[in-house]
Design a protein around this motif. Structure first.
Motif, PDB file in Angstrom:
ATOM      1  N   LEU A 220       0.819  -1.203   0.000  1.00  0.00           N
ATOM      2  CA  LEU A 220       0.000   0.000   0.000  1.00  0.00           C
ATOM      3  C   LEU A 220       0.860   1.264   0.000  1.00  0.00           C
ATOM      4  O   LEU A 220       0.711   2.131  -0.860  1.00  0.00           O
ATOM      5  CB  LEU A 220      -0.953   0.013   1.201  1.00  0.00           C
ATOM      6  N   LEU A 221       1.767   1.369   0.949  1.00  0.00           N
ATOM      7  CA  LEU A 221       2.588   2.583   1.053  1.00  0.00           C
ATOM      8  C   LEU A 221       3.528   2.726  -0.134  1.00  0.00           C
ATOM      9  O   LEU A 221       3.744   3.832  -0.631  1.00  0.00           O
ATOM     10  CB  LEU A 221       3.355   2.592   2.371  1.00  0.00           C
ATOM     11  N   ASP A 222       4.079   1.593  -0.598  1.00  0.00           N
ATOM     12  CA  ASP A 222       4.959   1.645  -1.777  1.00  0.00           C
ATOM     13  C   ASP A 222       4.187   2.136  -3.010  1.00  0.00           C
ATOM     14  O   ASP A 222       4.705   2.921  -3.801  1.00  0.00           O
ATOM     15  CB  ASP A 222       5.560   0.268  -2.058  1.00  0.00           C
ATOM     16  N   ASN A 223       2.960   1.666  -3.158  1.00  0.00           N
ATOM     17  CA  ASN A 223       2.150   2.099  -4.305  1.00  0.00           C
ATOM     18  C   ASN A 223       1.779   3.571  -4.203  1.00  0.00           C
ATOM     19  O   ASN A 223       1.792   4.287  -5.210  1.00  0.00           O
ATOM     20  CB  ASN A 223       0.890   1.237  -4.432  1.00  0.00           C
ATOM     21  N   PHE A 224       1.457   4.036  -2.993  1.00  0.00           N
ATOM     22  CA  PHE A 224       1.168   5.460  -2.817  1.00  0.00           C
ATOM     23  C   PHE A 224       2.402   6.301  -3.154  1.00  0.00           C
ATOM     24  O   PHE A 224       2.288   7.344  -3.800  1.00  0.00           O
ATOM     25  CB  PHE A 224       0.690   5.756  -1.399  1.00  0.00           C
ATOM     26  N   THR A 225       3.568   5.850  -2.736  1.00  0.00           N
ATOM     27  CA  THR A 225       4.822   6.563  -3.044  1.00  0.00           C
ATOM     28  C   THR A 225       5.069   6.576  -4.547  1.00  0.00           C
ATOM     29  O   THR A 225       5.437   7.605  -5.122  1.00  0.00           O
ATOM     30  CB  THR A 225       6.006   5.914  -2.314  1.00  0.00           C
ATOM     31  N   TYR A 226       4.848   5.417  -5.181  1.00  0.00           N
ATOM     32  CA  TYR A 226       5.039   5.309  -6.634  1.00  0.00           C
ATOM     33  C   TYR A 226       4.132   6.303  -7.377  1.00  0.00           C
ATOM     34  O   TYR A 226       4.583   7.017  -8.272  1.00  0.00           O
ATOM     35  CB  TYR A 226       4.748   3.881  -7.099  1.00  0.00           C
ATOM     36  N   ILE A 227       2.861   6.355  -7.003  1.00  0.00           N
ATOM     37  CA  ILE A 227       1.918   7.259  -7.675  1.00  0.00           C
ATOM     38  C   ILE A 227       2.303   8.713  -7.422  1.00  0.00           C
ATOM     39  O   ILE A 227       2.242   9.550  -8.328  1.00  0.00           O
ATOM     40  CB  ILE A 227       0.468   6.976  -7.227  1.00  0.00           C
ATOM     41  N   SER A 228       2.727   9.018  -6.199  1.00  0.00           N
ATOM     42  CA  SER A 228       3.138  10.388  -5.870  1.00  0.00           C
ATOM     43  C   SER A 228       4.319  10.823  -6.738  1.00  0.00           C
ATOM     44  O   SER A 228       4.325  11.924  -7.301  1.00  0.00           O
ATOM     45  CB  SER A 228       3.503  10.486  -4.392  1.00  0.00           C
ATOM     46  N   ILE A 229       5.316   9.963  -6.862  1.00  0.00           N
ATOM     47  CA  ILE A 229       6.494  10.271  -7.700  1.00  0.00           C
ATOM     48  C   ILE A 229       6.073  10.410  -9.158  1.00  0.00           C
ATOM     49  O   ILE A 229       6.528  11.316  -9.876  1.00  0.00           O
ATOM     50  CB  ILE A 229       7.580   9.194  -7.521  1.00  0.00           C
ATOM     51  N   SER A 230       5.179   9.525  -9.600  1.00  0.00           N
ATOM     52  CA  SER A 230       4.687   9.583 -10.977  1.00  0.00           C
ATOM     53  C   SER A 230       3.994  10.920 -11.254  1.00  0.00           C
ATOM     54  O   SER A 230       4.183  11.526 -12.314  1.00  0.00           O
ATOM     55  CB  SER A 230       3.729   8.417 -11.224  1.00  0.00           C
ATOM     56  N   LEU A 231       3.200  11.400 -10.308  1.00  0.00           N
ATOM     57  CA  LEU A 231       2.527  12.696 -10.479  1.00  0.00           C
ATOM     58  C   LEU A 231       3.537  13.838 -10.524  1.00  0.00           C
ATOM     59  O   LEU A 231       3.363  14.793 -11.295  1.00  0.00           O
ATOM     60  CB  LEU A 231       1.507  12.916  -9.361  1.00  0.00           C
ATOM     61  N   GLN A 232       4.581  13.763  -9.729  1.00  0.00           N
ATOM     62  CA  GLN A 232       5.626  14.801  -9.763  1.00  0.00           C
ATOM     63  C   GLN A 232       6.306  14.839 -11.139  1.00  0.00           C
ATOM     64  O   GLN A 232       6.629  15.914 -11.648  1.00  0.00           O
ATOM     65  CB  GLN A 232       6.661  14.556  -8.652  1.00  0.00           C
ATOM     66  N   GLU A 233       6.504  13.657 -11.741  1.00  0.00           N
ATOM     67  CA  GLU A 233       7.084  13.611 -13.090  1.00  0.00           C
ATOM     68  C   GLU A 233       6.148  14.248 -14.115  1.00  0.00           C
ATOM     69  O   GLU A 233       6.595  14.941 -15.028  1.00  0.00           O
ATOM     70  CB  GLU A 233       7.399  12.163 -13.472  1.00  0.00           C
ATOM     71  N   LYS A 234       4.857  14.019 -13.951  1.00  0.00           N
ATOM     72  CA  LYS A 234       3.874  14.616 -14.867  1.00  0.00           C
ATOM     73  C   LYS A 234       3.845  16.138 -14.725  1.00  0.00           C
ATOM     74  O   LYS A 234       3.661  16.856 -15.699  1.00  0.00           O
ATOM     75  CB  LYS A 234       2.490  14.016 -14.624  1.00  0.00           C
ATOM     76  N   ILE A 235       4.046  16.622 -13.506  1.00  0.00           N
ATOM     77  CA  ILE A 235       4.123  18.071 -13.287  1.00  0.00           C
ATOM     78  C   ILE A 235       5.277  18.655 -14.092  1.00  0.00           C
ATOM     79  O   ILE A 235       5.120  19.667 -14.778  1.00  0.00           O
ATOM     80  CB  ILE A 235       4.283  18.392 -11.785  1.00  0.00           C
ATOM     81  N   LYS A 236       6.427  17.999 -14.046  1.00  0.00           N
ATOM     82  CA  LYS A 236       7.595  18.480 -14.802  1.00  0.00           C
ATOM     83  C   LYS A 236       7.309  18.478 -16.303  1.00  0.00           C
ATOM     84  O   LYS A 236       7.674  19.421 -17.017  1.00  0.00           O
ATOM     85  CB  LYS A 236       8.813  17.618 -14.484  1.00  0.00           C
ATOM     86  N   LEU A 237       6.667  17.413 -16.791  1.00  0.00           N
ATOM     87  CA  LEU A 237       6.332  17.350 -18.220  1.00  0.00           C
ATOM     88  C   LEU A 237       5.363  18.456 -18.622  1.00  0.00           C
ATOM     89  O   LEU A 237       5.537  19.095 -19.667  1.00  0.00           O
ATOM     90  CB  LEU A 237       5.729  15.982 -18.558  1.00  0.00           C
ATOM     91  N   LEU A 238       4.341  18.694 -17.788  1.00  0.00           N
ATOM     92  CA  LEU A 238       3.389  19.769 -18.092  1.00  0.00           C
ATOM     93  C   LEU A 238       4.078  21.126 -18.119  1.00  0.00           C
ATOM     94  O   LEU A 238       3.777  21.972 -18.968  1.00  0.00           O
ATOM     95  CB  LEU A 238       2.249  19.779 -17.068  1.00  0.00           C
ATOM     96  N   GLU A 239       5.010  21.347 -17.197  1.00  0.00           N
ATOM     97  CA  GLU A 239       5.755  22.613 -17.177  1.00  0.00           C
ATOM     98  C   GLU A 239       6.620  22.758 -18.424  1.00  0.00           C
ATOM     99  O   GLU A 239       6.755  23.846 -18.969  1.00  0.00           O
ATOM    100  CB  GLU A 239       6.591  22.703 -15.906  1.00  0.00           C
ATOM    101  N   GLN A 240       7.224  21.642 -18.886  1.00  0.00           N
ATOM    102  CA  GLN A 240       8.027  21.693 -20.112  1.00  0.00           C
ATOM    103  C   GLN A 240       7.150  22.003 -21.325  1.00  0.00           C
ATOM    104  O   GLN A 240       7.513  22.812 -22.180  1.00  0.00           O
ATOM    105  CB  GLN A 240       8.745  20.357 -20.337  1.00  0.00           C
ATOM    106  N   ILE A 241       5.992  21.364 -21.396  1.00  0.00           N
ATOM    107  CA  ILE A 241       5.092  21.562 -22.539  1.00  0.00           C
ATOM    108  C   ILE A 241       4.577  22.996 -22.589  1.00  0.00           C
ATOM    109  O   ILE A 241       4.533  23.615 -23.653  1.00  0.00           O
ATOM    110  CB  ILE A 241       3.910  20.569 -22.469  1.00  0.00           C
ATOM    111  N   SER A 242       4.176  23.527 -21.430  1.00  0.00           N
ATOM    112  CA  SER A 242       3.519  24.835 -21.419  1.00  0.00           C
ATOM    113  C   SER A 242       4.476  26.001 -21.191  1.00  0.00           C
ATOM    114  O   SER A 242       4.111  27.142 -21.431  1.00  0.00           O
ATOM    115  CB  SER A 242       2.416  24.863 -20.359  1.00  0.00           C
ATOM    116  N   GLY A 243       5.680  25.740 -20.683  1.00  0.00           N
ATOM    117  CA  GLY A 243       6.622  26.818 -20.410  1.00  0.00           C
ATOM    118  C   GLY A 243       6.285  27.597 -19.154  1.00  0.00           C
ATOM    119  O   GLY A 243       6.827  28.660 -18.906  1.00  0.00           O
TER     120      GLY A 243
END
Length: 192
Positions: A152-175
């Motif tokens: 459970l905790l490992d999966n929550f950590t995995y999803i949290s890290i995955s969302l942080q990566e998506k934030i970086k991608l969105l910032e790259q796409i939109s500037g």
């Protein structure tokens, strides 16, 4: 309020994948032409949109498969252009021609595919929690979820890290940092 401008398309009404609109226009003679558009983009704060552009029913070259329109909430005139600001030239024949724009995911494709995987994993974890706690958990009882639900905790950590990566991608796409990135950040914090 209550009136809709004619000959204006976009925003909330033009957001669903593969929705398209076609304009017809006259060309005085055969030749190469720049295509300019009067546009504004005020929906989905900070995120660009992508459109497939077809001329007379055909995509003229690969850059038109998923053309990026940057976010700007002010009306402007802009030519269809490359990354350096050089307008593209389109060969048009004399007489009636058409331009069709179709909603595409563009650079969001990978983000959406990964987000669907994250949502599926999160849904599985929520179902496992509900299996232990029921729909109305007792707030005074310690269910020891971290012990009773393996990973459970490992999966929550995995999803949290995955969302942080998506934030970086969105910032790259939109500037910039679009509002959707803030939503991902809030969910990531809740999972942490």
């Amino acid at each position: 309020k209550g009136y809709r401008k004619l000959n204006v398309m976009g925003g909330w009404r033009w957001r669903t994948g593969n929705q398209s609109i076609t304009w017809e226009f006259d060309v005085p003679e055969d030749g190469l032409y720049k295509i300019g558009l009067r546009m504004a983009h005020w929906w989905n704060n900070g995120l660009p949109v992508y459109r497939q552009i077809m001329i007379n029913g055909e995509v003229p070259f690969s850059e038109m498969l998923s053309y990026k329109f940057v976010y700007d909430d002010k009306w402007r005139f802009e030519y269809l252009q490359d990354e350096n600001g050089e307008p593209y030239l389109f060969y048009l024949k004399k007489g009636k021609n058409t331009i069709t724009m179709t909603v595409k995911l563009g650079d969001y494709t990978t983000i959406m595919q990964d987000l669907n995987k994250d949502i599926l994993l999160l849904s599985q974890m929520i179902r496992k929690i509900i299996m232990l706690t029921g729909r109305e958990p007792d707030i005074n009882f310690d269910y020891q979820l971290d012990r009773n639900i393996p990973g459970l905790l490992d999966n929550f950590t995995y999803i949290s890290i995955s969302l942080q990566e998506k934030i970086k991608l969105l910032e790259q796409i939109s500037g910039m940092r679009p509002s959707m990135a803030n939503n991902f950040h809030t969910i990531s914090n809740q999972l942490d």
